[in-house]
Design a protein around this motif. Structure first.
Motif, mmCIF file in Angstrom:
data_model
loop_
_atom_site.group_PDB
_atom_site.id
_atom_site.type_symbol
_atom_site.label_atom_id
_atom_site.label_comp_id
_atom_site.label_asym_id
_atom_site.label_seq_id
_atom_site.Cartn_x
_atom_site.Cartn_y
_atom_site.Cartn_z
ATOM 1 N N THR A 117 -1.808 -4.793 14.048
ATOM 2 C CA THR A 117 -0.918 -5.684 13.295
ATOM 3 C C THR A 117 -0.971 -5.284 11.818
ATOM 4 O O THR A 117 -1.741 -5.852 11.038
ATOM 5 N N PRO A 118 -0.174 -4.288 11.417
ATOM 6 C CA PRO A 118 -0.235 -3.814 10.025
ATOM 7 C C PRO A 118 0.105 -4.920 9.032
ATOM 8 O O PRO A 118 1.061 -5.679 9.249
ATOM 9 N N PRO A 119 -0.657 -5.046 7.963
ATOM 10 C CA PRO A 119 -0.352 -6.048 6.930
ATOM 11 C C PRO A 119 0.845 -5.624 6.098
ATOM 12 O O PRO A 119 1.323 -4.489 6.192
ATOM 13 N N ALA A 120 1.327 -6.530 5.259
ATOM 14 C CA ALA A 120 2.501 -6.247 4.431
ATOM 15 C C ALA A 120 2.189 -5.273 3.303
ATOM 16 O O ALA A 120 3.099 -4.596 2.814
ATOM 17 N N PHE A 121 0.924 -5.187 2.881
ATOM 18 C CA PHE A 121 0.588 -4.254 1.801
ATOM 19 C C PHE A 121 0.312 -2.856 2.384
ATOM 20 O O PHE A 121 -0.022 -2.714 3.553
#
Length: 255
Positions: free
Chosen positions: A70-74
């Motif tokens: 689940t890649p973060p937004a940053f």
């Protein structure tokens, strides 16, 4: 903090001999201005970390499982120090006892080791603090650090890109609780950030929930890349990080 204040702090740490705040050795100069070279080297010892969220790793993989699934937004993270003794003690002094000078010391040291992409960064932003904490302390720790970094690296600051809607403490909460709470606590500032490469500044990165929520809001306003530059990163539970064996500069209960 303005450029004059930063310049005065830089000059102050170089004027005379001082005692290392960790081992109490007398030294004439150092990069940080408050630690001896030996303690600086140990506290900044390199450790494997996820290239995206900065979480400390026990493996040689470049990204942790959380970021792969689940890649973060940053987009990337540079965490300057691990959040444990003595760094945790110094930050608690700043935040819980309003010892403002510790933010200046740690921020000055942090500024000497910028991210590799610093020249591509267009502007800095910072995580806003809740109004109750800001009223009690008289300052926002992330903003103080951000202003010092921006002054030393000659970068503008986007002050109104993020708003905080709540002030529920996150300290001691688990990852999922932090993620849910962070999404509810922050709101967009409705700024024109089209195509900008922003560097988001915070004092402590724990689960990355706050950075994820605020980076998403910056990208909603048009930012193309959002990096995170944190003073400290909390290690995963049970993961030991080498620390100096001396601690004369702390109260016995904290050493």
């Amino acid at each position: 903090m303005n450029t004059l204040q930063v310049s005065k702090h830089q000059s102050a740490v170089q004027l005379s001999d001082f005692r290392c705040e960790w081992c109490l050795t007398t030294v004439s100069n150092s990069v940080s201005g408050f630690l001896c070279h030996h303690c600086e080297t140990i506290l900044r010892a390199p450790y494997p970390a996820c290239s995206q969220c900065g979480e400390l790793l026990n493996s040689t993989e470049r990204r942790c499982q959380h970021c792969q699934q689940t890649p973060p937004a940053f987009d990337y993270t540079l965490a300057f120090l691990p959040y444990q003794t003595p760094v945790s003690y110094w930050l608690r002094q700043a935040k819980d006892r309003r010892r403002y000078e510790w933010l200046l010391r740690l921020g000055y040291w942090m500024a000497r080791y910028p991210p590799a992409a610093i020249n591509q960064v267009d502007a800095f932003a910072y995580v806003p603090s809740g109004w109750q904490k800001r009223l009690w302390r008289g300052f926002n720790p992330a903003r103080i650090i951000c202003e010092q970094l921006a002054a030393m690296h000659h970068k503008p600051i986007v002050h109104k890109a993020l708003r905080r809607r709540g002030s529920t403490p996150q300290r001691g909460q688990q990852r999922q609780s932090r993620l849910l709470q962070a999404r509810q606590q922050f709101a967009s500032g409705q700024q024109a950030l089209d195509g900008l490469h922003l560097l988001l500044i915070d004092d402590v990165l724990t689960t990355g929930a706050t950075a994820d929520a605020t980076a998403a809001l910056l990208k909603q306003q048009g930012a193309s890349i959002v990096g995170v530059w944190a003073l400290a990163r909390t290690p995963p539970p049970g993961m030991p990080i080498p620390m100096p064996q001396h601690g004369c500069g702390l109260p016995e209960s904290q050493a």
